[in-house]
Design a protein around this motif. Structure first.
Motif, mmCIF file in Angstrom:
data_model
loop_
_atom_site.group_PDB
_atom_site.id
_atom_site.type_symbol
_atom_site.label_atom_id
_atom_site.label_comp_id
_atom_site.label_asym_id
_atom_site.label_seq_id
_atom_site.Cartn_x
_atom_site.Cartn_y
_atom_site.Cartn_z
ATOM 1 N N SER A 349 0.825 -1.211 0.000
ATOM 2 C CA SER A 349 0.000 0.000 0.000
ATOM 3 C C SER A 349 0.856 1.257 0.000
ATOM 4 O O SER A 349 0.540 2.236 -0.687
ATOM 5 C CB SER A 349 -0.927 0.002 1.218
ATOM 6 O OG SER A 349 -1.888 -1.017 1.116
ATOM 7 N N LEU A 353 0.386 3.747 -3.073
ATOM 8 C CA LEU A 353 -0.209 5.042 -2.758
ATOM 9 C C LEU A 353 0.732 6.191 -3.114
ATOM 10 O O LEU A 353 0.274 7.255 -3.551
ATOM 11 C CB LEU A 353 -0.598 5.098 -1.284
ATOM 12 C CG LEU A 353 -1.898 4.380 -0.930
ATOM 13 C CD1 LEU A 353 -2.075 4.277 0.584
ATOM 14 C CD2 LEU A 353 -3.101 5.103 -1.548
ATOM 15 N N GLN A 497 -3.390 1.518 7.035
ATOM 16 C CA GLN A 497 -3.873 1.943 5.722
ATOM 17 C C GLN A 497 -4.368 3.391 5.756
ATOM 18 O O GLN A 497 -4.128 4.165 4.820
ATOM 19 C CB GLN A 497 -4.996 1.020 5.248
ATOM 20 C CG GLN A 497 -4.585 -0.418 5.028
ATOM 21 C CD GLN A 497 -3.684 -0.596 3.826
ATOM 22 O OE1 GLN A 497 -3.922 -0.041 2.770
ATOM 23 N NE2 GLN A 497 -2.615 -1.359 3.994
ATOM 24 N N LEU A 501 -2.993 6.505 3.536
ATOM 25 C CA LEU A 501 -3.908 7.223 2.653
ATOM 26 C C LEU A 501 -3.872 8.719 2.924
ATOM 27 O O LEU A 501 -3.865 9.538 1.990
ATOM 28 C CB LEU A 501 -5.330 6.682 2.832
ATOM 29 C CG LEU A 501 -6.414 7.332 1.977
ATOM 30 C CD1 LEU A 501 -6.102 7.189 0.501
ATOM 31 C CD2 LEU A 501 -7.787 6.734 2.297
#
Length: 575
Positions: A349, A353, A497, A501
């Motif tokens: 991730s 990202l 996460q 983000l």
């Protein structure tokens, strides 16, 4: 922390010592060193393959632009685009990496008698070659019907049929390459498998550069066929070396225990179905896009190729660690598998990202820098950049699916030990199809969004449907992993996460401001990209994202060890 496991599967081999085995086992520091080296080799060669793939796409845009000819070729390219994930990247790996991992565990445990690895090859390779040859021939013979099914509104269907018959050949060598690569990775051999896309793209480039004027876009189709042959060719010698490398050690027999491997053909069906439903998003885009203005399919294709560059590093992480997870599950150590999956979710991730933030900030300048020359004009740049930004909303979900589905299918591999009776009940067998159901529901979302919005928003609606559908499927798969018996610590995973983000959102906003300071595509891409990287690192560390803070601290130690030690000393004194 959730501990609900209503259908948790028992360890596959409870009588084995519960510790990872093979090259990826041993002390944590040694295991990290092995993974780092494997990732480094894989990253370097994969980067070379990606660079050649980017050059391939640049030449396609330069020579053929975005018109009905490239639309016809891209419809034909649907065959290798479907075969690659099914036979190389996903389904074949999901099936054969756990199978070879179990065979290697048996090879270590049972030093006498028939070699389980060779037994597995004899049981699986012949029928696979027969099935691949049949599929390849069927795709070639059914090319007219396939083109009509995929793109009924295509402006030049005859050219698409010709290109499809050429690309149908790739099914056989793709499958061979995927099988051999899975075996090598299970043996913790990553160098040769990482070269396959270098070989593939070199084959395409060779014919594009030399024959594009003579054969037109058909030169690209012939290059795809040549590249697929080179992919399989570079793996044959390393595979044969690994196959014959098992040392037969003498050991005391513990009794007449049957340690043969038993093939379970039905376990292949949900894996293949999952990969096809995942790839079906491309079918939906091509089908709906064929009824939109010419060039729409090409814009979607170029946008996909650029967007997938952000996925490369994330996929490399799980490519390297998948054999470690599969070996842990084969050795009866679900805790080690869970810990590795949680790390993979965070690391994948973080990488995707950061790439997504870069694409959000710099999509117009990136497309202009890469493609805007020759037959690819300013209108094509604007349309492709807009699609990239919409696509990017679904990239994090794609990364999560890539991580989660590998251990899911490893719990019940395509083979089992003869002394482990197949006692799973119908409920657990039904769980094999859970990922297929998740992807099918995601496809319904994709179709609904595409049908509702495509008449007004065109390609942007198709990209939005893709992002919405893949995100819905990722959320469902997260639940399925828990049902499968891999008890992720969800609060920690979701918290990590969220921090990543937030860092990506901030980095994208700052990067967009920096990219807008100049109209020069190169300077805009550089300024926006550097800003995104620095902002993501700073914000990720500030928000406490371990996947960002760790590398930032390591870099700080390397650049200024004295200041870092002083800061760590102050922090330790405060605690």
């Amino acid at each position: 922390m959730t501990t609900e496991q209503p259908l948790a599967a028992p360890p596959l081999t409870p009588h084995l010592p519960q510790q990872p085995t093979g090259d990826g086992g041993g002390p944590p520091a040694a295991r990290r060193g092995f993974l780092a080296k494997a990732f480094g080799v894989t990253a370097l060669l994969s980067a070379a393959g990606s660079a050649l793939g980017l050059l391939r796409d640049l030449l396609l845009a330069r020579y053929f632009g975005a018109n009905q000819g490239t639309d016809a070729f891209l419809v034909a390219w649907t065959v290798p685009e479907t075969a690659a994930p099914l036979l190389i990247e996903d389904a074949m790996a999901f099936l054969m990496v756990p199978a070879f991992s179990l065979a290697l565990v048996l090879r270590e445990e049972q030093p006498e008698g028939p070699d389980p690895v060779r037994q597995l090859v004899k049981a699986t390779l012949p029928w696979m070659l027969l099935a691949l040859s049949t599929l390849s021939a069927g795709a070639a013979l059914g090319a007219p019907q396939l083109v009509e099914l995929l793109a009924p509104g295509l402006a030049d269907p005859e050219l698409a049929v010709t290109c499809t018959r050429i690309t149908a050949f790739t099914v056989l060598p793709f499958g061979v390459a995927g099988y051999l690569a899975s075996a090598l990775r299970a043996h913790h051999g990553f160098t040769a498998p990482a070269t396959i896309y270098v070989a593939y793209n070199l084959g395409i480039l060779a014919l594009l550069l030399t024959c594009h004027q003579l054969w037109g876009v058909k030169s690209a189709a012939l290059g795809v066929a040549l590249g697929s042959l080179l992919m399989a060719g570079v793996l044959i010698v390393p595979f044969l070396g690994r196959l014959h490398s098992g040392k037969r050690r003498k050991a005391h027999r513990r009794g007449p225990v049957d340690r043969r491997l038993v093939l379970m053909p039905l376990a292949m069906l949900p894996v293949a179905a999952f990969t096809l439903t995942r790839q079906a998003q491309v079918f939906i885009e091509r089908y709906l896009g064929s009824g939109l203005p010419p060039g729409t399919i090409s814009h979607l294709n170029y946008a996909t190729k650029v967007s997938q560059l952000a996925m490369t590093s994330a996929i490399l992480v799980v490519t390297v660690t998948f054999p470690v997870v599969a070996r842990a599950l084969a050795a009866g150590d679900p805790t080690a598998a869970r810990d590795r999956v949680e790390k993979d979710l965070g690391q994948a991730s973080a990488l995707v990202l950061m790439g997504t933030a870069f694409l959000m900030a710099c999509a117009p300048s990136v497309v202009a820098l890469l493609f805007q020359r020759g037959a690819f004009g300013a209108h094509d740049t604007a349309a492709t950049a807009a699609v990239i930004r919409v696509y990017s909303f679904g990239l994090p979900a794609q990364a999560l699916i890539g991580v989660m589905v590998r251990p899911y299918f490893s719990v019940r591999p395509v083979v089992r030990r003869a002394d482990d009776p197949d006692t799973e009940d119908g409920g657990r067998r039904l769980l094999d199809w859970y990922p297929v159901a998740a992807m099918a529901l995601g496809l319904l979302v994709t179709v609904a969004v595409g049908l509702a919005a495509a008449p007004r928003f065109g390609a942007l609606a198709l990209a939005a449907g893709n992002a919405a559908g893949i995100t819905a499927a990722a959320a469902l798969l997260l639940r399925g992993l828990l049902l499968r018996g891999i008890a992720l610590r969800l609060p920690a995973v979701l918290g990590g996460q969220a921090r990543l983000l937030a860092a990506a959102l901030g980095a994208a906003a700052l990067g967009a401001v920096a990219a807008a300071l100049t109209a020069n595509p190169l300077l805009s891409t550089l300024s926006g990209g550097v800003t995104v990287v620095l902002a993501f690192a700073a914000l990720g560390a500030a928000f406490g994202a371990a996947e960002v803070r760790g590398p930032v601290l390591a870099l700080a130690r390397a650049l200024s060890p004295r200041a870092t030690r002083a800061a760590e000393g102050i922090s330790s004194h405060g605690r």
